[in-house]
Design a protein around this motif. Structure first.
Motif, PDB file in Angstrom:
ATOM      1  N   CYS A  42      11.930  -4.183   2.673  1.00  0.00           N
ATOM      2  CA  CYS A  42      10.727  -3.531   2.167  1.00  0.00           C
ATOM      3  C   CYS A  42      11.116  -2.551   1.062  1.00  0.00           C
ATOM      4  O   CYS A  42      12.061  -1.768   1.223  1.00  0.00           O
ATOM      5  CB  CYS A  42      10.044  -2.792   3.305  1.00  0.00           C
ATOM      6  SG  CYS A  42       8.598  -1.874   2.788  1.00  0.00           S
ATOM      7  N   HIS A  44       9.715   0.109   0.233  1.00  0.00           N
ATOM      8  CA  HIS A  44       9.402   1.502   0.582  1.00  0.00           C
ATOM      9  C   HIS A  44      10.620   2.196   1.191  1.00  0.00           C
ATOM     10  O   HIS A  44      11.100   3.181   0.657  1.00  0.00           O
ATOM     11  CB  HIS A  44       8.208   1.553   1.542  1.00  0.00           C
ATOM     12  CG  HIS A  44       7.878   2.935   1.988  1.00  0.00           C
ATOM     13  ND1 HIS A  44       7.863   3.300   3.315  1.00  0.00           N
ATOM     14  CD2 HIS A  44       7.568   4.044   1.273  1.00  0.00           C
ATOM     15  CE1 HIS A  44       7.547   4.592   3.398  1.00  0.00           C
ATOM     16  NE2 HIS A  44       7.357   5.053   2.171  1.00  0.00           N
ATOM     17  N   ALA A  45      11.132   1.665   2.293  1.00  0.00           N
ATOM     18  CA  ALA A  45      12.285   2.310   2.941  1.00  0.00           C
ATOM     19  C   ALA A  45      13.235   1.306   3.573  1.00  0.00           C
ATOM     20  O   ALA A  45      14.024   1.664   4.438  1.00  0.00           O
ATOM     21  CB  ALA A  45      11.814   3.323   3.983  1.00  0.00           C
ATOM     22  N   ALA A  47      12.791  -1.550   5.480  1.00  0.00           N
ATOM     23  CA  ALA A  47      12.571  -2.260   6.752  1.00  0.00           C
ATOM     24  C   ALA A  47      12.671  -3.767   6.538  1.00  0.00           C
ATOM     25  O   ALA A  47      12.490  -4.267   5.432  1.00  0.00           O
ATOM     26  CB  ALA A  47      11.193  -1.913   7.316  1.00  0.00           C
ATOM     27  N   CYS A  61       4.377  -4.525   6.276  1.00  0.00           N
ATOM     28  CA  CYS A  61       5.665  -4.021   6.762  1.00  0.00           C
ATOM     29  C   CYS A  61       5.496  -3.429   8.163  1.00  0.00           C
ATOM     30  O   CYS A  61       4.549  -2.678   8.422  1.00  0.00           O
ATOM     31  CB  CYS A  61       6.195  -2.967   5.805  1.00  0.00           C
ATOM     32  SG  CYS A  61       7.749  -2.251   6.374  1.00  0.00           S
ATOM     33  N   PHE A  63       7.218  -1.092   9.611  1.00  0.00           N
ATOM     34  CA  PHE A  63       7.553   0.334   9.756  1.00  0.00           C
ATOM     35  C   PHE A  63       6.377   1.245   9.435  1.00  0.00           C
ATOM     36  O   PHE A  63       5.913   1.998  10.279  1.00  0.00           O
ATOM     37  CB  PHE A  63       8.744   0.689   8.863  1.00  0.00           C
ATOM     38  CG  PHE A  63      10.082   0.460   9.505  1.00  0.00           C
ATOM     39  CD1 PHE A  63      10.242  -0.462  10.516  1.00  0.00           C
ATOM     40  CD2 PHE A  63      11.190   1.157   9.076  1.00  0.00           C
ATOM     41  CE1 PHE A  63      11.481  -0.687  11.104  1.00  0.00           C
ATOM     42  CE2 PHE A  63      12.428   0.952   9.653  1.00  0.00           C
ATOM     43  CZ  PHE A  63      12.579   0.037  10.665  1.00  0.00           C
ATOM     44  N   HIS A  64       5.927   1.226   8.194  1.00  0.00           N
ATOM     45  CA  HIS A  64       4.865   2.151   7.774  1.00  0.00           C
ATOM     46  C   HIS A  64       3.623   1.418   7.299  1.00  0.00           C
ATOM     47  O   HIS A  64       2.748   2.004   6.687  1.00  0.00           O
ATOM     48  CB  HIS A  64       5.383   3.083   6.672  1.00  0.00           C
ATOM     49  CG  HIS A  64       6.688   3.723   7.004  1.00  0.00           C
ATOM     50  ND1 HIS A  64       7.882   3.327   6.435  1.00  0.00           N
ATOM     51  CD2 HIS A  64       6.994   4.721   7.876  1.00  0.00           C
ATOM     52  CE1 HIS A  64       8.876   4.053   6.938  1.00  0.00           C
ATOM     53  NE2 HIS A  64       8.361   4.901   7.808  1.00  0.00           N
ATOM     54  N   HIS A  66       2.956  -0.649   4.916  1.00  0.00           N
ATOM     55  CA  HIS A  66       2.628  -0.936   3.521  1.00  0.00           C
ATOM     56  C   HIS A  66       2.345  -2.430   3.409  1.00  0.00           C
ATOM     57  O   HIS A  66       2.927  -3.236   4.137  1.00  0.00           O
ATOM     58  CB  HIS A  66       3.783  -0.564   2.598  1.00  0.00           C
ATOM     59  CG  HIS A  66       3.851   0.892   2.300  1.00  0.00           C
ATOM     60  ND1 HIS A  66       4.465   1.385   1.181  1.00  0.00           N
ATOM     61  CD2 HIS A  66       3.364   1.974   2.972  1.00  0.00           C
ATOM     62  CE1 HIS A  66       4.374   2.696   1.163  1.00  0.00           C
ATOM     63  NE2 HIS A  66       3.714   3.086   2.244  1.00  0.00           N
TER      64      HIS A  66
HETATM   65  S1  FES Z   1       9.765   0.682   5.220  1.00  0.00           S
HETATM   66 FE1  FES Z   1       8.188  -0.695   4.788  1.00  0.00          FE
HETATM   67  S2  FES Z   1       6.440   0.551   4.612  1.00  0.00           S
HETATM   68 FE2  FES Z   1       8.031   1.944   4.957  1.00  0.00          FE
END
Ligand code: FES
Length: 110
Positions: A42, A44-45, A47, A61, A63-64, A66
Protein backbone atom coordinates in the motif's frame (compact mmCIF):
# COMPACT_ATOMS: atom_id res chain seq x y z
CA UNK A 1 7.29 -2.04 -20.79
CA UNK A 2 7.55 -5.79 -21.12
CA UNK A 3 5.02 -8.64 -21.03
CA UNK A 4 5.54 -11.60 -18.65
CA UNK A 5 3.56 -14.82 -18.55
CA UNK A 6 2.01 -15.34 -15.11
CA UNK A 7 -0.36 -18.30 -15.54
CA UNK A 8 -0.68 -21.28 -17.87
CA UNK A 9 -4.44 -20.86 -18.12
CA UNK A 10 -6.33 -17.68 -18.75
CA UNK A 11 -8.51 -18.18 -15.68
CA UNK A 12 -7.55 -17.61 -12.03
CA UNK A 13 -10.15 -18.33 -9.37
CA UNK A 14 -9.08 -16.29 -6.33
CA UNK A 15 -10.25 -12.68 -6.22
CA UNK A 16 -6.94 -11.33 -4.83
CA UNK A 17 -3.67 -13.22 -4.71
CA UNK A 18 0.04 -12.52 -4.50
CA UNK A 19 2.22 -13.61 -7.40
CA UNK A 20 5.94 -13.30 -8.04
CA UNK A 21 6.96 -12.11 -11.46
CA UNK A 22 10.29 -10.70 -12.65
CA UNK A 23 11.52 -10.68 -9.01
CA UNK A 24 8.61 -8.50 -7.94
CA UNK A 25 5.67 -9.39 -5.71
CA UNK A 26 2.45 -8.24 -7.35
CA UNK A 27 -1.24 -8.43 -6.43
CA UNK A 28 -3.27 -10.20 -9.10
CA UNK A 29 -6.94 -9.27 -8.88
CA UNK A 30 -9.86 -11.03 -10.50
CA UNK A 31 -13.00 -8.91 -10.63
CA UNK A 32 -15.64 -11.19 -12.15
CA UNK A 33 -13.33 -12.52 -14.85
CA UNK A 34 -11.61 -9.19 -15.56
CA UNK A 35 -8.01 -9.15 -14.37
CA UNK A 36 -5.83 -6.31 -13.17
CA UNK A 37 -2.66 -6.21 -11.11
CA UNK A 38 -1.16 -3.71 -8.68
CA UNK A 39 1.74 -3.30 -6.31
CA UNK A 40 1.33 -5.46 -3.24
CA UNK A 41 2.49 -2.68 -0.87
CA UNK A 42 0.00 0.00 0.00
CA UNK A 43 1.41 3.45 -0.87
CA UNK A 44 0.13 4.87 2.43
CA UNK A 45 2.18 2.85 4.93
CA UNK A 46 3.17 -0.36 3.20
CA UNK A 47 0.44 -2.81 4.24
CA UNK A 48 0.01 -5.98 2.21
CA UNK A 49 -2.88 -5.24 -0.16
CA UNK A 50 -3.39 -8.95 -0.88
CA UNK A 51 -5.09 -9.03 2.54
CA UNK A 52 -7.46 -6.27 1.47
CA UNK A 53 -10.81 -6.56 -0.28
CA UNK A 54 -12.64 -5.23 -3.32
CA UNK A 55 -15.39 -2.60 -3.33
CA UNK A 56 -16.85 -0.99 -6.46
CA UNK A 57 -13.78 -1.63 -8.62
CA UNK A 58 -11.47 -0.39 -5.86
CA UNK A 59 -9.05 -2.27 -3.66
CA UNK A 60 -9.38 -1.43 0.03
CA UNK A 61 -6.29 -1.57 2.23
CA UNK A 62 -6.76 -3.70 5.39
CA UNK A 63 -4.77 -1.29 7.63
CA UNK A 64 -6.32 2.16 7.31
CA UNK A 65 -8.90 1.41 4.62
CA UNK A 66 -7.54 3.68 1.94
CA UNK A 67 -9.14 2.88 -1.41
CA UNK A 68 -7.51 2.74 -4.83
CA UNK A 69 -9.27 2.66 -8.18
CA UNK A 70 -8.30 -0.45 -10.14
CA UNK A 71 -8.63 1.34 -13.50
CA UNK A 72 -5.99 4.00 -12.92
CA UNK A 73 -4.63 3.46 -9.38
CA UNK A 74 -5.88 6.80 -8.15
CA UNK A 75 -6.51 7.03 -4.42
CA UNK A 76 -9.96 8.03 -3.20
CA UNK A 77 -10.77 11.72 -2.74
CA UNK A 78 -8.68 13.29 0.00
CA UNK A 79 -5.99 10.60 0.06
CA UNK A 80 -3.67 12.29 -2.41
CA UNK A 81 -1.84 9.10 -3.30
CA UNK A 82 -1.56 6.64 -6.13
CA UNK A 83 -1.14 2.87 -6.48
CA UNK A 84 0.67 1.59 -9.57
CA UNK A 85 -1.64 -0.73 -11.55
CA UNK A 86 -0.62 -3.01 -14.39
CA UNK A 87 -2.40 -4.40 -17.43
CA UNK A 88 -3.27 -8.08 -17.58
CA UNK A 89 -3.96 -9.69 -20.92
CA UNK A 90 -5.74 -13.00 -21.51
CA UNK A 91 -4.12 -14.94 -24.32
CA UNK A 92 -4.78 -18.42 -25.68
CA UNK A 93 -1.83 -19.85 -23.72
CA UNK A 94 -2.34 -18.05 -20.42
CA UNK A 95 -2.34 -14.74 -18.57
CA UNK A 96 0.28 -12.05 -19.17
CA UNK A 97 1.20 -8.95 -17.22
CA UNK A 98 2.80 -5.81 -18.59
CA UNK A 99 5.45 -4.43 -16.25
CA UNK A 100 7.90 -1.57 -16.63
CA UNK A 101 11.45 -2.72 -17.16
CA UNK A 102 13.95 -1.89 -14.45
CA UNK A 103 15.87 1.29 -15.27
CA UNK A 104 19.28 -0.43 -15.11
CA UNK A 105 18.14 -3.07 -17.62
CA UNK A 106 17.03 -0.32 -20.00
CA UNK A 107 20.35 1.45 -19.44
CA UNK A 108 22.56 -1.55 -20.29
CA UNK A 109 20.49 -2.99 -23.15
CA UNK A 110 22.61 -1.32 -25.83
S1 FES B 1 -1.18 1.15 5.03
FE1 FES B 1 -2.74 1.06 3.57
S2 FES B 1 -4.10 2.62 4.17
FE2 FES B 1 -2.49 2.77 5.58
Amino acid sequence: MKWFKIAETNKVDASIQKIKVNNQIICLINTNGKYVACNVKCPHAGADLSNGWLENNQIVCPFHRHKYDLNDGRGAAGQGDYLPVYKIEKRDDGLYIELPEKWWKRLFRI
